[in-house]
Design a protein around this motif. Structure first.
Motif, short mmCIF file in Angstrom:
data_model
loop_
_atom_site.label_atom_id
_atom_site.label_comp_id
_atom_site.label_asym_id
_atom_site.label_seq_id
_atom_site.Cartn_x
_atom_site.Cartn_y
_atom_site.Cartn_z
N MET A 23 0.85 -1.20 0.00
CA MET A 23 0.00 0.00 0.00
C MET A 23 0.88 1.24 0.00
SD MET A 23 -2.75 1.10 2.87
CE MET A 23 -3.32 -0.59 2.87
N SER A 24 0.51 2.20 -0.79
CA SER A 24 1.31 3.42 -0.87
C SER A 24 1.15 4.24 0.40
CB SER A 24 0.90 4.24 -2.09
OG SER A 24 -0.46 4.59 -2.00
N THR A 25 2.17 5.04 0.68
CA THR A 25 2.14 5.94 1.82
C THR A 25 1.61 7.29 1.36
OG1 THR A 25 4.02 4.82 2.79
CG2 THR A 25 3.53 7.01 3.62
N ALA A 26 0.70 7.84 2.13
CA ALA A 26 0.07 9.09 1.72
C ALA A 26 1.07 10.24 1.77
CB ALA A 26 -1.11 9.40 2.64
N LEU A 27 0.98 11.10 0.78
CA LEU A 27 1.66 12.38 0.87
C LEU A 27 0.95 13.23 1.93
CD1 LEU A 27 2.06 13.25 -2.93
CD2 LEU A 27 3.89 12.52 -1.38
N SER A 28 1.70 13.94 2.72
CA SER A 28 1.06 14.89 3.64
C SER A 28 0.40 15.99 2.82
CB SER A 28 2.10 15.50 4.58
OG SER A 28 2.97 16.36 3.85
N PRO A 29 -0.61 16.66 3.38
CA PRO A 29 -1.21 17.77 2.63
C PRO A 29 -0.18 18.80 2.17
CG PRO A 29 -2.58 17.20 4.50
CD PRO A 29 -1.32 16.39 4.64
N THR A 30 0.81 19.07 3.03
CA THR A 30 1.85 20.03 2.65
C THR A 30 2.65 19.53 1.46
OG1 THR A 30 2.01 20.85 4.92
CG2 THR A 30 3.88 21.27 3.46
N ALA A 31 3.04 18.25 1.51
CA ALA A 31 3.83 17.68 0.41
C ALA A 31 3.01 17.63 -0.87
CB ALA A 31 4.32 16.28 0.79
N LEU A 32 1.72 17.29 -0.75
CA LEU A 32 0.87 17.24 -1.94
C LEU A 32 0.75 18.64 -2.56
CD1 LEU A 32 -1.01 15.74 -3.84
CD2 LEU A 32 -2.84 15.96 -2.14
N ALA A 33 0.56 19.65 -1.72
CA ALA A 33 0.48 21.02 -2.24
C ALA A 33 1.79 21.45 -2.88
CB ALA A 33 0.10 21.98 -1.10
N GLN A 34 2.91 21.05 -2.28
CA GLN A 34 4.21 21.41 -2.84
C GLN A 34 4.43 20.75 -4.20
OE1 GLN A 34 6.80 20.21 0.36
NE2 GLN A 34 6.78 22.26 1.31
N GLN A 35 4.08 19.46 -4.30
CA GLN A 35 4.24 18.77 -5.58
C GLN A 35 3.33 19.39 -6.63
OE1 GLN A 35 4.53 14.59 -5.93
NE2 GLN A 35 5.64 14.29 -4.01
N PHE A 36 2.11 19.72 -6.24
CA PHE A 36 1.17 20.36 -7.16
C PHE A 36 1.77 21.68 -7.68
CE2 PHE A 36 -2.21 23.18 -8.37
CZ PHE A 36 -3.20 22.39 -8.90
N THR A 37 2.27 22.49 -6.76
CA THR A 37 2.81 23.80 -7.13
C THR A 37 4.02 23.65 -8.04
OG1 THR A 37 2.02 24.72 -5.05
CG2 THR A 37 3.71 25.96 -6.22
N SER A 38 4.87 22.67 -7.73
CA SER A 38 6.05 22.43 -8.55
C SER A 38 5.68 22.02 -9.96
CB SER A 38 6.92 21.36 -7.89
OG SER A 38 8.02 21.01 -8.71
N LEU A 39 4.64 21.20 -10.07
CA LEU A 39 4.25 20.66 -11.37
C LEU A 39 3.47 21.67 -12.20
CD1 LEU A 39 4.33 17.99 -13.02
CD2 LEU A 39 2.10 17.47 -12.05
N PHE A 40 2.53 22.38 -11.56
CA PHE A 40 1.61 23.23 -12.29
C PHE A 40 1.94 24.72 -12.22
CE2 PHE A 40 -1.29 19.52 -11.41
CZ PHE A 40 -1.37 19.09 -12.73
N GLY A 41 2.91 25.10 -11.38
CA GLY A 41 3.36 26.49 -11.37
C GLY A 41 2.56 27.42 -10.49
N ALA A 42 1.58 26.89 -9.76
CA ALA A 42 0.79 27.70 -8.83
C ALA A 42 0.22 26.79 -7.77
CB ALA A 42 -0.33 28.43 -9.57
N ALA A 43 -0.12 27.35 -6.64
CA ALA A 43 -0.66 26.55 -5.54
C ALA A 43 -2.09 26.10 -5.85
CB ALA A 43 -0.64 27.36 -4.25
N PRO A 44 -2.51 24.96 -5.29
CA PRO A 44 -3.90 24.53 -5.49
C PRO A 44 -4.87 25.43 -4.74
CG PRO A 44 -2.81 23.11 -3.88
CD PRO A 44 -1.75 24.02 -4.44
N ASP A 45 -6.11 25.44 -5.20
CA ASP A 45 -7.16 26.18 -4.50
C ASP A 45 -7.56 25.47 -3.21
OD1 ASP A 45 -7.27 28.10 -6.51
OD2 ASP A 45 -8.80 26.99 -7.64
N GLY A 46 -7.25 24.20 -3.11
CA GLY A 46 -7.58 23.42 -1.92
C GLY A 46 -7.26 21.97 -2.14
N ILE A 47 -7.36 21.19 -1.07
CA ILE A 47 -7.17 19.74 -1.14
C ILE A 47 -8.36 19.08 -0.46
CG2 ILE A 47 -5.71 17.78 -0.47
CD1 ILE A 47 -3.33 19.69 -0.43
N TRP A 48 -8.93 18.11 -1.14
CA TRP A 48 -10.09 17.39 -0.64
C TRP A 48 -9.77 15.91 -0.51
CZ3 TRP A 48 -10.03 21.63 -3.56
CH2 TRP A 48 -10.88 22.69 -3.21
N ALA A 49 -10.38 15.26 0.49
CA ALA A 49 -10.15 13.83 0.73
C ALA A 49 -11.49 13.11 0.77
CB ALA A 49 -9.43 13.63 2.06
#
Length: 386
Positions: free
Chosen positions: A1-27
């Motif tokens: 089973m994969s290990t979850a990215l923390s919300p901070t890490a997920l936001a950082q990866q999103f920003t790195s990939l797409f060039g801007a921060a996400p509007d939010g994170i939903w679970a």
């Protein structure tokens, strides 16, 4: 089973990939169905609970009509889609789940425009724990909030189900999406699949010194193929011959007459649904009166019915159930659509190591693939986390 990215890490990866921060994170969580298998599309009763394994989506709205999607698993890269060309037949692979939800929302008049989306999920795929509904419900919850669509949880359930049925091609009912959207900590969701009425039922495992152990057999299944659709067709045939709108309307006392009207296989399919509905209702009553330590026999009877009457088990699931029962489980059953996936065992927390070792040893002795074994607890439903 994969290990979850923390919300901070997920936001950082999103920003790195797409060039801007996400509007939010939903679970949104996966689910274990405590009892009530294949009863959902027969307009019957089910009793799932959300688990502490979730699909998380980071989303940012764009000013155009382009969707860019990426997931944290696999090396698939960014999938880019022109939403003006989005159709029911143009989606495939993992992106069919989020894009299917977008397609349904747009069909229903919700003005979903361009967006960037990053998916990270810890719900095992192909394990009967509803990884697909977790994605659908996270995405639906995100866009419902971002676009102020004001859809009720019940309406979001139907959005997810329609995506599953019409885009993915799996003829599922509303069980999975209802569990993912309606659950709360420490409770199961008692759902009437005809009326969509739901009720939270206490499932106080920790207070009773119990855990639910999941055995992911690693035998993968796909609802869009074969056996699931065949079972649904058998149920529809049974209802037609018996002159009822759905098998929900057949009572136990009707089974003797049904045996004379149906071929032997169809009768067994019908008998499973009728008795499984009864077991769900009894499980709810027992939970409310006596707590989870008293439901074990109902879980085990459910497995026998799925194995013998509905014929959706497999050697790996049967071995997991039998081994757990012979090593201290109060009850055990396969969970999910069948033909693979996972079994669950209701066990004293003190017996976890014993049951885990026994199952691993039994699978090794049988020459089966090593299963994933992990405990789950009743968790909260879909929500914004950042």
């Amino acid at each position: 089973m994969s290990t979850a990215l923390s919300p901070t890490a997920l936001a950082q990866q999103f920003t790195s990939l797409f060039g801007a921060a996400p509007d939010g994170i939903w679970a949104a969580p996966g689910r274990v169905n405590l009892i009530g298998e294949h009863t959902d599309y027969n307009e019957g009763f089910v009793l799932p609970f959300a688990i502490d394994r979730t699909a998380n989506v980071a989303v940012r709205l764009r000013g155009d009509n382009t969707a860019r999607l990426v997931s944290s698993y696999g090396n698939q890269g960014v999938v880019e889609v022109d939403l003006d060309t989005l159709s029911r037949d143009s989606m495939s692979g993992w992106t069919a789940y989020p894009l299917g939800v977008v397609w349904v929302l747009r069909q229903q008049g919700v003005a979903v425009g361009g967006f960037d989306l990053f998916l990270d999920s810890t719900v095992p795929t192909g394990a009967g724990l509803s990884s697909s509904a977790a994605i659908e419900c996270a995405v639906a919850t995100a866009f419902n909030e971002l676009l102020d669509a004001q859809l009720s949880p019940g309406a979001l359930v139907l959005v997810g189900q329609r995506a599953e049925n019409e885009v993915v091609g799996a003829p599922t009912g509303i069980l999975d999406q209802s569990a993912s959207l309606l659950s709360t900590d420490g409770h199961a969701v008692f759902l009437d699949c005809r009326s969509q009425a739901s009720q939270l039922v206490p499932l106080a495992l920790a207070a009773a010194g119990l855990i639910v152990l999941v055995v992911d057999t690693k035998v993968t299944h796909a609802h869009a193929t074969g056996g699931y659709a065949a079972r649904r067709a058998s149920c529809e045939l049974g209802a037609e011959v018996l002159g009822v709108a759905a098998l929900r309307d057949v009572d136990a006392e009707d089974l003797a007459e049904a045996a004379g009207l149906l071929d032997e296989e169809t009768f067994r399919r019908v008998r499973h649904i009728v008795t499984e509905d009864m077991r769900v209702l009894e499980t709810v009553s027992v939970l409310e009166a006596s707590g989870p330590s008293a439901i074990g026999d109902l879980l085990t009877a459910s497995h026998a019915s799925m194995r013998d009457d509905f014929e959706i088990s497999c050697p790996e699931l049967d071995l997991a159930v039998d081994t757990a029962l012979s090593n201290g489980a109060l009850g055990a059953r396969m969970t999910g659509g069948g033909f693979g996936g996972s079994a669950i065992a209701l066990i004293p927390a003190s017996a976890e190591a014993t049951v885990r070792t026994a199952v691993l040893d039994a699978f090794a002795a049988a020459g089966f693939t090593t299963p994933d074994i992990f405990a789950v607890s009743p968790a909260a439903g879909a929500r914004r986390i950042v």
